[in-house]
Scaffold this active site. Sequence first.
Site, PDB file in Angstrom:
ATOM      1  N   GLY A 166      -0.485  -5.172   0.521  1.00 24.14           N
ATOM      2  CA  GLY A 166      -1.476  -5.225  -0.293  1.00 24.14           C
ATOM      3  C   GLY A 166      -1.529  -6.113  -1.800  1.00 24.14           C
ATOM      4  O   GLY A 166      -2.538  -6.296  -2.204  1.00 24.14           O
ATOM      5  N   GLY A 209       0.747  -1.114   0.015  1.00 20.48           N
ATOM      6  CA  GLY A 209       0.100   0.082   0.095  1.00 20.48           C
ATOM      7  C   GLY A 209       0.632   1.151  -0.073  1.00 20.48           C
ATOM      8  O   GLY A 209       2.012   1.067   0.240  1.00 20.48           O
ATOM      9  N   ASP A 224      -2.465  -7.629   7.314  1.00 21.90           N
ATOM     10  CA  ASP A 224      -3.846  -7.226   7.045  1.00 21.90           C
ATOM     11  C   ASP A 224      -4.141  -7.766   5.546  1.00 21.90           C
ATOM     12  O   ASP A 224      -3.816  -8.947   5.044  1.00 21.90           O
ATOM     13  CB  ASP A 224      -4.240  -5.894   7.120  1.00 21.90           C
ATOM     14  CG  ASP A 224      -3.512  -4.980   6.084  1.00 21.90           C
ATOM     15  OD1 ASP A 224      -2.474  -5.368   5.520  1.00 21.90           O
ATOM     16  OD2 ASP A 224      -3.952  -3.875   5.856  1.00 21.90           O
TER      17      ASP A 224
END
Length: 357
Positions: A132, A75, A163
């Site tokens: 990401g 990201g 994440d």
Amino acid sequence: MPAAPDSTPADAPAVVTTVTGRIGVITLNRPRSINALDHQMVRLMDSALIAWADDPAIDAVVVRGAGDRGLCAGGDIVAIHTDAKALTGAGDEAAAASASAAFWRDEYLMNARIGDYPKPYVALMDGIVMGGGVGVSGHANTRIVTDRTRLAMPEVGIGLVPDVGGTWLLSHVDDELGTYAALTTTHLRGGDVIALGLADHFVAADRLDAFVDALVERPLDDVLAEFAQTPPESKVAAGREWIAKAFAADTVAQIVENCVATATPESFATAEAVEGKSPAALAATLAALRAAAGDASLRDSLVREYRSSLRCLQHPDLAEGIRAQVIDKDRKPKWQPGPADADAFLAPLPDHLELRL
């Protein structure tokens, strides 16, 4: 149907969508930053996925990265650093109102959509695939790695918990190899990624363009039968016996002790790698992995990851970790001493702040 070259103009669209025959291709188009995702890119990509999911003219979707350095390096970490500096200690309400939180909400929604995608979704995991980048590829129903693949979840090295569904993916890898990957941030090569169950097929990098061209004319299974090769042996998986024992512990400190007690050059190096990461992020990550192993779905893990991302945004290690690794690049982060309360990172948010998927 080649990927865009590294000479892509600075004003070129950040995501390029094309349709050839019955194949929709999404190209992440920021090669100078190894196609790192920002909020606009997430919105553009997700819009294409929504449109093509119900389009009878599209049989399959391919996702790839522009240039030859990688699918996606993660990201927009510099933007997150801005929020982390401003929001350290600020509380859940302020963190949830941030630009980073808005980015994560849309990104995680897209990750969930990818996991449920109703058509063949072919992710070309070539080159660098981090953070990401794992989110846009690891949940695909058809995951292709190459001889250039370098996949990692490097979050604990900057004070963040994995994440984009990373805790879901890594917690379901056998023999604690996913825990090993999360806590060490090791780079996994193509053979490793397949051995860990994080990808499905190995295709030589120099055949990817021909692979995509063939998809325009022929069914996916036929094309895979022609292009997929036997992957190389996995060096990471070769250590599964000692890793399974060392990383089954309930605390990061015990994992490090187990690595030292194994007393091999590899296990000593592993202990050193873990000890260099954020203590707070390590403790929260281990707790998140154990929790994700019992989740019913990817969406459950994404909801918990949103909580941990907001809590990391408020913890000083995130701003410090990004400073050390990305801003100043001195590689000498000054972490807060001792592990934080891991449960506090994962605890439910006030109901009106929870991620809704």
